[in-house]
Design a protein around this motif. Sequence first.
Motif, PDB file in Angstrom:
ATOM      1  N   ALA A 128      -2.803   8.073   6.202  1.00 62.26           N
ATOM      2  CA  ALA A 128      -2.298   6.644   5.267  1.00 62.26           C
ATOM      3  C   ALA A 128      -1.205   6.595   4.707  1.00 62.26           C
ATOM      4  O   ALA A 128      -0.476   5.183   5.069  1.00 62.26           O
ATOM      5  CB  ALA A 128      -3.305   6.677   3.954  1.00 62.26           C
ATOM      6  N   MET A 129      -0.401   6.989   4.307  1.00 62.04           N
ATOM      7  CA  MET A 129       0.959   7.333   3.664  1.00 62.04           C
ATOM      8  C   MET A 129       1.663   7.071   5.222  1.00 62.04           C
ATOM      9  O   MET A 129       2.965   5.824   5.293  1.00 62.04           O
ATOM     10  CB  MET A 129       1.655   8.482   3.651  1.00 62.04           C
ATOM     11  N   GLU A 130       1.387   7.411   6.399  1.00 59.47           N
ATOM     12  CA  GLU A 130       2.145   7.012   7.951  1.00 59.47           C
ATOM     13  C   GLU A 130       2.031   5.109   7.789  1.00 59.47           C
ATOM     14  O   GLU A 130       3.603   4.122   8.027  1.00 59.47           O
ATOM     15  CB  GLU A 130       1.998   7.797   8.669  1.00 59.47           C
ATOM     16  N   ARG A 131       0.768   5.007   7.693  1.00 61.96           N
ATOM     17  CA  ARG A 131       0.237   3.234   8.147  1.00 61.96           C
ATOM     18  C   ARG A 131       0.990   2.625   7.072  1.00 61.96           C
ATOM     19  O   ARG A 131       1.674   1.828   7.408  1.00 61.96           O
ATOM     20  CB  ARG A 131      -1.103   3.685   7.810  1.00 61.96           C
ATOM     21  N   SER A 132       1.392   2.773   5.849  1.00 66.43           N
ATOM     22  CA  SER A 132       1.308   2.173   4.407  1.00 66.43           C
ATOM     23  C   SER A 132       3.085   2.061   4.449  1.00 66.43           C
ATOM     24  O   SER A 132       4.014   0.908   4.448  1.00 66.43           O
ATOM     25  CB  SER A 132       0.967   2.887   3.501  1.00 66.43           C
ATOM     26  N   LEU A 133       4.054   3.253   5.225  1.00 62.94           N
ATOM     27  CA  LEU A 133       5.423   3.077   4.907  1.00 62.94           C
ATOM     28  C   LEU A 133       5.566   2.533   6.365  1.00 62.94           C
ATOM     29  O   LEU A 133       6.882   1.416   6.549  1.00 62.94           O
ATOM     30  CB  LEU A 133       5.748   4.463   5.516  1.00 62.94           C
ATOM     31  N   LYS A 134       4.626   2.585   7.460  1.00 66.00           N
ATOM     32  CA  LYS A 134       4.355   1.666   8.708  1.00 66.00           C
ATOM     33  C   LYS A 134       4.448   0.112   8.620  1.00 66.00           C
ATOM     34  O   LYS A 134       5.401  -1.293   8.993  1.00 66.00           O
ATOM     35  CB  LYS A 134       4.505   2.018  10.079  1.00 66.00           C
ATOM     36  N   ALA A 135       3.508  -0.671   7.380  1.00 66.54           N
ATOM     37  CA  ALA A 135       3.585  -1.187   7.273  1.00 66.54           C
ATOM     38  C   ALA A 135       4.537  -1.985   6.177  1.00 66.54           C
ATOM     39  O   ALA A 135       4.701  -3.599   5.500  1.00 66.54           O
ATOM     40  CB  ALA A 135       2.222  -1.784   6.352  1.00 66.54           C
ATOM     41  N   GLY A 136       5.921  -1.445   5.883  1.00 69.45           N
ATOM     42  CA  GLY A 136       6.947  -1.363   4.522  1.00 69.45           C
ATOM     43  C   GLY A 136       6.915  -1.829   3.358  1.00 69.45           C
ATOM     44  O   GLY A 136       7.889  -1.652   2.536  1.00 69.45           O
ATOM     45  N   THR A 137       5.860  -0.767   3.002  1.00 70.04           N
ATOM     46  CA  THR A 137       5.220  -0.363   1.791  1.00 70.04           C
ATOM     47  C   THR A 137       6.783   0.344   1.363  1.00 70.04           C
ATOM     48  O   THR A 137       7.332   1.360   1.511  1.00 70.04           O
ATOM     49  CB  THR A 137       4.311   0.697   1.648  1.00 70.04           C
ATOM     50  N   ASP A 138       7.486   0.146  -0.171  1.00 69.64           N
ATOM     51  CA  ASP A 138       8.021   0.725  -1.087  1.00 69.64           C
ATOM     52  C   ASP A 138       8.250   0.473  -2.187  1.00 69.64           C
ATOM     53  O   ASP A 138       6.952   0.185  -2.776  1.00 69.64           O
ATOM     54  CB  ASP A 138       9.400   0.562  -0.537  1.00 69.64           C
ATOM     55  N   VAL A 139       8.333   1.122  -3.157  1.00 72.75           N
ATOM     56  CA  VAL A 139       8.412   1.215  -4.628  1.00 72.75           C
ATOM     57  C   VAL A 139       8.232  -0.094  -5.280  1.00 72.75           C
ATOM     58  O   VAL A 139       7.511  -0.254  -5.742  1.00 72.75           O
ATOM     59  CB  VAL A 139       9.254   2.588  -5.024  1.00 72.75           C
ATOM     60  N   LYS A 140       8.977  -0.830  -5.084  1.00 73.07           N
ATOM     61  CA  LYS A 140       8.922  -2.004  -5.143  1.00 73.07           C
ATOM     62  C   LYS A 140       7.218  -3.072  -5.221  1.00 73.07           C
ATOM     63  O   LYS A 140       6.758  -3.200  -6.042  1.00 73.07           O
ATOM     64  CB  LYS A 140      10.180  -2.984  -4.735  1.00 73.07           C
ATOM     65  N   LYS A 141       7.161  -2.385  -4.005  1.00 72.41           N
ATOM     66  CA  LYS A 141       5.392  -3.251  -3.451  1.00 72.41           C
ATOM     67  C   LYS A 141       5.046  -2.313  -4.410  1.00 72.41           C
ATOM     68  O   LYS A 141       3.632  -2.798  -4.726  1.00 72.41           O
ATOM     69  CB  LYS A 141       5.633  -3.141  -2.448  1.00 72.41           C
ATOM     70  N   VAL A 142       4.444  -1.595  -4.105  1.00 74.20           N
ATOM     71  CA  VAL A 142       3.711  -0.630  -5.241  1.00 74.20           C
ATOM     72  C   VAL A 142       3.247  -1.134  -6.622  1.00 74.20           C
ATOM     73  O   VAL A 142       2.778  -0.778  -7.000  1.00 74.20           O
ATOM     74  CB  VAL A 142       3.713   0.950  -5.126  1.00 74.20           C
ATOM     75  N   LEU A 143       4.493  -1.533  -7.305  1.00 76.46           N
ATOM     76  CA  LEU A 143       4.882  -2.050  -8.531  1.00 76.46           C
ATOM     77  C   LEU A 143       3.850  -3.167  -8.693  1.00 76.46           C
ATOM     78  O   LEU A 143       3.220  -3.524  -9.452  1.00 76.46           O
ATOM     79  CB  LEU A 143       5.749  -1.912  -9.139  1.00 76.46           C
TER      80      LEU A 143
END
Lengths: 250, 578
Positions: free
Chosen positions: A59-74
């Motif tokens: 799940a983390m791999e997919r999320s990072l691949k989709a460009g998720t960063d800390v800002k996006k999580v916030l």
Amino acid sequence: MSRIVKAFANKAKVAYLTAGDGENSEQYFIALAKGGANVLEVGIPFSDPTADGLIIQKAMERSLKAGTDVKKVLEIIKQIRLNTEAAIIVFTYFNPIRSNLEYFLAQAKQSGADGVLVVDLPFEESSELRFLCAKYDLANISVTAPSTPLSRIKLIANNSSGFLYYACRKGTTGLRDELPLDLIERITEVRKYSSLPVAIGFGVSNNQMVQRIFKIADGCVVGSYFVDAVSKQVPLAQLELMAANIFNYD
Amino acid sequence: MLIKICGITSPEVALTTAIGGADYIGLLFSDISPRKVTIEQAKAVAQAAHVGGAKVVAVFVDEELAAINNILKQVAIDIIQLHGPVVKQYLTQLDRNYPIIYVADNNEIQPSLDRFKDFLLYENIALPSKIDFRYFIAGGISKENVIARINASNCIGVDLSSSLELTKGIKDITKILEFIKLIRPERFGRFGGRYVPELLIPPILQLQQAYETIGQSLEFRNELNLLLKNNVGRPTALTEVVNFAKALNTKVRIFLKREDLLHTGAHKINNALGQCLLAKKFGKTRIIAETGAGQHGVATATACSMLGLDCVIYMGQVDIVRQAPNVAKMKLLGAKVVSVESGSATLKDAVNEALRDWAESYDNTHYCLGSALGPHPFPTMVADFQKIIGIEAKQQFKEVIGQLPYAVIACVGGGSNAIGIFGAFIENVAVKLIGVEAGGTSLKLGGNASRFSAGKPGVLHGNYTYLLQTEDGQIANTHSISAGLDYAAVGPQHAYLHELQRAQYSNATDQEALEAFLLLTKTEGIIPALESSHALAYVVKNIQQFPQDSAILINLSGRGDKDLPSLLNGELSYVTNS
């Protein structure tokens, strides 16, 4: 913090997902809340999640691949907060938030988070985090494990807030069919040394396990089970139903 | 535990103290102090402290408000310390952008102090039962009582001053660094630590205890030394490579410490055998390890066969392909080799999988970490098991040429061979220590494993150190022709030596390493590992920097047999086809 207190007043139903896994990730969290989860653990993806099993790694791999960063999580947290009064706990490894810890915590609070759990910051390394959590009125949630000596449980509990997360088995996160045999004994010990509410997690994947946990603890954490469902792109309504079914307590 | 050192008067001491790990450096301005600094001195000390990563505290005792404000205006101060009734009366008039360290007496704490910003300091008075503020303890703290004093309080830090002096007013830097190590044994300066999930804390503490007791016993060391001598082939030779030097057209005498001649072909066996023997002594029956080049995997598998232990090796799938001979060896030796396909499928991912295994299996399993990194005590323990390299080399150098080398050069992946050979020379400040990282194919993030040029400090695999990472704190991919150097982090002691400027770190590209590999092979009949070829490449590239009459020492950490199949199918295919 008061949202956490409220959730734990009557069996906290704690659900984990990795943020940014799947499009409109916030909708999955909201669906879980609709299904009865009253504590949402929002995971920040990390490239090297050593405490996690394969389901959350992927799940983390997919999320990072989709460009998720800390800002996006916030951003995702903000969206969740607009839609539910469930408590929100940021669940993260240290490195993604390390370089600007205070700013991150202030932003997390402002976005609607109620607490933080940093997986790879044991007590000895977490004094700054504990201080800043107090400053920004965030619960600082700690994990204890079956191997944690009693003196350490006391130390950890005295320096945590919100609730205590009891990871009920060794190894990494994932799906398991059974709870460990010594659970009741261990929880009785933990309670002796901690006045915080206790949630049990690690491997919980069916309603029988949840029911047994609710009999002895204040909350139950379900993670990989939901992450697995999201990876299979279940419809939101079905995820909501899954939450309702697994957290069902009579 | 925060460390505050007060009364520093020289920029040199401030810099070393700060890099040594002190969080705060205190400057005294009062005329009554033998440690008083002038404004000009204070500026220089503050600048040095900041360079070293510490914050600067201005300690006021009896100064007038105007004098305080003047100092704040001229010197880069981070925090104000108020000591005594004279200056405390100014509290509400001070610029409150500065956090305050308020020396508590038995009077009430002033209400304008903010517990989320300011600190208290308790010096020689009993601690109240409840303290809302973060606080330091001070006064009468010695090497003998400091740990007990810390444990008896809930303080956030200790404040040290006169106990660290040579004579009144003059700080003893050796004492300062000793004190810091005593308070924070898990760190090298700012680096190191123990960043692991709570689940792993009990086995790590158990390991630490075993290392500090069994591991330090004479009986254990004698047994280990005997095995190293009889089964592994220590001491290793020191070889002068005259032809290699001739080919470089230099008069510099070049010596190789021949760790390549060890059983299993690299320095890794020193550590693997040390850890496996220790693990057996404290009751573990199963060993797990990560490996990049396969050298640590083969060494661990070998130690396990020698000692009758079960062995599982985690290895990235990319590395399994490029280091095939070592994979076959591990299997022959009876180890199970687990292919790791997650992430970049190299060394970093193998460490991840080994840590996951350990979290489940530590009751009967020891994690035999292969480099001088990871959570404490691994960096210290691995450096300890490897320091035999430097100790032998130093002795041999003295015997052969009657003096110490001008420079010691070693390749640095995690950095265990380098710390092993550097260790014996750190105290000899005239000896240059040079670590050579993998320059890969490009100096852009992802094209190399040069942590000191392309990385910045961060946390991975249990320690805080220089790390190749993205802006978002995700671990970057790395590249090197050499699997053993292809790793995103470096051992924390190297990070410390780098900041202290005690060692310098450079890099060699894939191509340069390959050329050095060929040159040593042709001129000397020694086939070096691609890892060690990076150290050779540095010397080839920079031979002009060494004085013509000097002698230098290169750690030839391993032999190149393992690299041949991959090279002969790739970069060196012309050899196969000719």
